[in-house]
Design a protein around this motif. Structure first.
Motif, PDB file in Angstrom:
ATOM      1  N   GLY A 206      51.955 -25.561  11.907  1.00 15.96           N
ATOM      2  CA  GLY A 206      51.073 -25.965  13.006  1.00 15.96           C
ATOM      3  C   GLY A 206      49.812 -25.123  13.015  1.00 15.96           C
ATOM      4  N   LEU A 207      49.980 -23.805  12.854  1.00 20.25           N
ATOM      5  CA  LEU A 207      48.821 -22.909  12.856  1.00 20.25           C
ATOM      6  C   LEU A 207      47.911 -23.207  11.671  1.00 20.25           C
ATOM      7  N   GLU A 208      48.526 -23.493  10.542  1.00 19.97           N
ATOM      8  CA  GLU A 208      47.757 -23.787   9.336  1.00 19.97           C
ATOM      9  C   GLU A 208      46.934 -25.071   9.528  1.00 19.97           C
ATOM     10  N   GLN A 209      47.595 -26.104  10.097  1.00 19.82           N
ATOM     11  CA  GLN A 209      46.885 -27.368  10.321  1.00 19.82           C
ATOM     12  C   GLN A 209      45.756 -27.187  11.330  1.00 19.82           C
ATOM     13  N   ASN A 210      46.052 -26.427  12.382  1.00 18.36           N
ATOM     14  CA  ASN A 210      45.018 -26.177  13.392  1.00 18.36           C
ATOM     15  C   ASN A 210      43.797 -25.517  12.749  1.00 18.36           C
ATOM     16  N   GLU A 211      44.066 -24.558  11.892  1.00 24.05           N
ATOM     17  CA  GLU A 211      42.967 -23.839  11.239  1.00 24.05           C
ATOM     18  C   GLU A 211      42.195 -24.760  10.289  1.00 24.05           C
ATOM     19  N   GLU A 212      42.930 -25.608   9.564  1.00 21.13           N
ATOM     20  CA  GLU A 212      42.256 -26.551   8.656  1.00 21.13           C
ATOM     21  C   GLU A 212      41.340 -27.474   9.441  1.00 21.13           C
ATOM     22  N   ILE A 213      41.850 -27.955  10.573  1.00 19.00           N
ATOM     23  CA  ILE A 213      41.059 -28.883  11.389  1.00 19.00           C
ATOM     24  C   ILE A 213      39.862 -28.161  12.010  1.00 19.00           C
ATOM     25  N   ARG A 214      40.084 -26.937  12.453  1.00 18.13           N
ATOM     26  CA  ARG A 214      38.956 -26.168  13.006  1.00 18.13           C
ATOM     27  C   ARG A 214      37.866 -26.000  11.948  1.00 18.13           C
ATOM     28  N   GLN A 215      38.292 -25.646  10.742  1.00 14.17           N
ATOM     29  CA  GLN A 215      37.312 -25.437   9.668  1.00 14.17           C
ATOM     30  C   GLN A 215      36.583 -26.745   9.318  1.00 14.17           C
ATOM     31  N   ALA A 216      37.354 -27.839   9.263  1.00 14.14           N
ATOM     32  CA  ALA A 216      36.754 -29.127   8.914  1.00 14.14           C
ATOM     33  C   ALA A 216      35.737 -29.562   9.966  1.00 14.14           C
ATOM     34  N   ALA A 217      36.102 -29.356  11.234  1.00 10.18           N
ATOM     35  CA  ALA A 217      35.189 -29.743  12.322  1.00 10.18           C
ATOM     36  C   ALA A 217      33.956 -28.855  12.303  1.00 10.18           C
ATOM     37  N   SER A 218      34.179 -27.578  12.131  1.00  8.72           N
ATOM     38  CA  SER A 218      33.084 -26.617  12.146  1.00  8.72           C
ATOM     39  C   SER A 218      32.103 -26.859  10.996  1.00  8.72           C
ATOM     40  N   ALA A 219      32.657 -27.262   9.853  1.00 12.73           N
ATOM     41  CA  ALA A 219      31.820 -27.491   8.666  1.00 12.73           C
ATOM     42  C   ALA A 219      30.826 -28.642   8.859  1.00 12.73           C
ATOM     43  N   LEU A 220      31.074 -29.473   9.845  1.00 10.32           N
ATOM     44  CA  LEU A 220      30.150 -30.588  10.099  1.00 10.32           C
ATOM     45  C   LEU A 220      28.867 -30.127  10.794  1.00 10.32           C
ATOM     46  N   PHE A 221      28.851 -28.872  11.239  1.00  8.29           N
ATOM     47  CA  PHE A 221      27.694 -28.364  11.995  1.00  8.29           C
ATOM     48  C   PHE A 221      27.157 -27.065  11.369  1.00  8.29           C
ATOM     49  N   PRO A 222      26.747 -27.133  10.102  1.00  6.43           N
ATOM     50  CA  PRO A 222      26.339 -25.893   9.433  1.00  6.43           C
ATOM     51  C   PRO A 222      25.128 -25.222  10.076  1.00  6.43           C
TER      52      PRO A 222
END
Lengths: 191, 140
Positions: free
Chosen positions: A122-138
């Protein structure tokens, strides 16, 4: 002492739903799509389930709560419960049946090990999603801060205060994040 | 939402909450414009939504009707049920048969109470009550 708020009857809820406007139906549809994002059922199933719970009385709607908001809260709750069901989470786990333990595998009989594994995934998925979302706003630090704060568990007014955004900027940033993620992940989180 | 719920919600759940907050805060015109742009026909969406609701309403009404029918049936069944002590019933029938006036024609089988099944005994007692040979039981 506050006066008790009356609960809408089944007929009152049905009547309110029958009188929803096109804009309210559009809102409901957009919300059902959002809450169906990471679940096995589709948006229509989710919306229908919220109707059924409202009509069956398993969720009560106070008279001072907007029916659209009430149905959205019902969808949120149904979606959360569904996504937490073992059959919807188990596919992510490298599980083996009961028996001699293999190296690195989880023994189904050892519930603590299963829970720890679930938490880690769960923590790993949360982090992946956070990174993916964040990467959309460089180029947008405010949007990235907002996403980090959401991932850290803050919500509502806390988010706005934490990110030092005034109400208007916060609302505008929230919309930008929603529309950008919608555009890049129209069918939900498929990382 | 409780603190525990809040802690348990995942990042995608929290993002979904933020998006829903935004959808609910948007004006009607913004929502309609967005919906039309991304998902198409607004009127069709409303019609589909109403149809979905009608389906739910029909299912809920059927469930309510079935529940009401089941309640009526259960009440009727409970009202008709009489708990018999079969020993007492046979004794009562024996007494009734012994006291039966000669003008009443009873079959030979009926006169041999010990050869009757429990159901026959109860049936005959009910017949006797209807004929006025026996006084009605309480509640009948």
């Amino acid at each position: 002492m506050e006066a008790a708020v009356a609960i809408r009857s089944r007929d009152e809820i049905a009547d309110a739903i029958c009188r929803l406007t096109d804009a309210q139906w559009a809102r409901l549809r957009l919300v059902s799509r959002k809450y169906a994002w990471r679940n096995p059922f589709d948006a229509d199933d989710l919306l229908q389930e919220s109707f059924q719970r409202a009509l069956a009385g398993s969720r009560q709607c106070p008279g001072d709560v907007d029916v659209v908001k009430f149905l959205c809260d019902a969808m949120k709750s149904i979606s959360h419960v569904e996504s937490e069901k073992p059959e919807n989470r188990a596919k992510n786990l490298p599980l083996i049946g009961p028996g001699p333990k293999a190296d690195g595998a989880i023994d189904l009989e050892d519930q603590n090990a299963v829970n720890v594994e679930k938490t880690l995934i769960g923590l790993e998925q949360n982090e992946e999603i956070r990174q993916a979302a964040s990467a959309l706003f460089p180029e947008d630090q405010e949007a990235r801060d907002l996403i980090d704060a959401i991932a850290a568990g803050f919500e509502g007014e806390e988010l706005r205060e934490l990110t030092n955004l005034d109400e208007k900027t916060y609302a505008s940033k929230r919309r930008l994040i929603r529309r950008t993620i919608d555009k890049h992940y129209p069918k939900g989180w498929k990382l | 939402m409780t603190g525990d719920d809040k802690k348990e919600r995942s990042t995608p759940d929290r993002l979904a909450d933020l998006f829903v907050e935004d959808i609910l805060a948007a004006s009607d015109s913004e929502i309609l414009a967005e919906f039309a742009e991304r998902h198409g026909d607004i009127a069709k969406n409303a019609a589909d939504g109403r149809a979905l609701f009608e389906k739910s309403l029909l299912a809920a009404n059927k469930a309510k009707l079935h529940a009401a029918q089941a309640a009526v049936a259960a009440k009727r069944f409970a009202g008709n049920v009489t708990v018999f002590d079969i020993g007492e019933a046979r004794e009562k029938l024996r007494r009734a048969l012994a006291a039966c006036p000669p003008e009443m024609k009873l079959t030979l089988a009926a006169r041999k109470e010990n050869e009757l099944s429990d159901a026959d005994v109860i049936g005959m007692l009910e017949d006797f009550e209807e004929l006025g040979v026996l006084p009605p039981r309480d509640g009948k």
